[in-house]
Design a protein around this motif. Sequence first.
Motif: not given
Ligand SMILES: NC(=O)c1ccc[n+]([C@@H]2O[C@H](COP(=O)([O-])OP(=O)(O)OC[C@H]3O[C@@H](n4cnc5c(N)ncnc54)[C@H](O)[C@@H]3O)[C@@H](O)[C@H]2O)c1
Length: 362
Positions: A43, A75, A78, A106-108, A111, A131-132, A139, A144, A153, A171, A174
């Motif tokens: 990311d 997002e 993705k 993170g999840g983005v 995935d 990292t989230t 995720s 998945k 989605k 992680w 931050s």
């Molecule tokens: N595959 C699965 O089973 C599953 C389950 C739940 C969610 N998801 C998917 O996950 C996605 C959401 O994931 P998310 O909430 O992690 O969002 P994301 O990946 O968009 O991360 C959120 C934000 O945090 C920032 N970030 C990430 N790690 C950081 C860190 N350590 N320090 C500072 N900033 C950081 C990223 O740059 C981004 O701006 C969705 O697309 C959802 O559909 C998938």
Amino acid sequence: MSAQRVRVKSASGMYSVSIGDKILPQGLQAHLPAKVPVAMLVDEGIAALPLTLAIFAWLEKRASRIIRVRIPAGERSKSVDEYGRVVRQLAGAGLTRDGWIVAVGGGVTGDLAGFVAATYLRGMPVIQIPTTVVAMVDSSVGGKTGIDLPEGKNLVGAFHPPKAVLADLRWLESLPIAEKRAGMAEVLKYGAIADSKLFGSLAKGPPRSMKKVVKRCVEIKAKLAGEDELDRKGKRALLNFGHTVAHGLEGVVGYEGLRHGEAVAIGMVVAAHLSVKARRFKKKAAEKLKAVIRAHGLPVTHPELRWDRLSPVMERDKKATTQGIRWVLLRKIGKADLVTGVTEKKIQLALEEVREGKLPKG
Ligand SMILES: NC(=O)c1ccc[n+]([C@@H]2O[C@H](COP(=O)([O-])OP(=O)(O)OC[C@H]3O[C@@H](n4cnc5c(N)ncnc54)[C@H](O)[C@@H]3O)[C@@H](O)[C@H]2O)c1
Ligand SMILES: [Zn+2]
């Protein structure tokens, strides 16, 4: 401090999720063979963090070569376009079949990288480094992977379990507060569907330490995903509590309008109201659920909670079967069921109650 470990069952073998305060980059050693080519998908938002650089430096020594791919935050990554860009970058760099993918984000990112790993050269091993909070508790575990289409989605994807998940809690230092909160929505979801004790321990707000919380969530996910990897037995579907409305909202307001976890928070409130209407769940319990969600700084209502706005998206959602939408409804905190045949009228009323901030009515 020592790492906690949760084992996850999958058709392609067991893998472990390690959770700890200082597990990277050394934790990779047990999972990643030496002298293989590695594509590190990161990311962009965290590409310059010291821990990211430490992983990169470690991989530079371990791997035969390393291809670094930056994934724009958000997002929007993705997408079919971003997927195409990434696989073409890998092909252009000549990544071969003995390669490994390491996903950092993170999840983005997880995935997308997981889907790239599932499909590039018909499949490559992937290590997930979430990292989230969302990525750690949800995720990165369960296999998945996928991307979105403008039509909805996660409409394109594959089951592709990781070889290992390494969740380093540093992680979270931050991670912006709003992202942490959004992640807590998924944590509260686990409590609501499967663990009243976990839910109770979070009743007053965020926990002091995330280690136990992340571990407990991963255990629940591992159990449900392990028993129903391909999401066909109705067990894994319980994880969709709050997600029917969440996906509807995300479709209507756009992925930039609401964080996934925020949409899930609102979706859980609607599902709780609907559970009361279906005479399964006590009003007091629904009010409690809402109060706890609020105590975590999460939204509990939204002006777009309208059937005419949400239904086109919700019905297209992959959870909609020929019997209509499959709802995850609560019997009590810690106990959920999959329910079909909920009338449109009840859904409309639940949406209205939540939109107008009213108490649930039976
Ligand atoms: N595959 C699965 O089973 C599953 C389950 C739940 C969610 N998801 C998917 O996950 C996605 C959401 O994931 P998310 O909430 O992690 O969002 P994301 O990946 O968009 O991360 C959120 C934000 O945090 C920032 N970030 C990430 N790690 C950081 C860190 N350590 N320090 C500072 N900033 C950081 C990223 O740059 C981004 O701006 C969705 O697309 C959802 O559909 C998938
Ligand atoms: Zn979710």
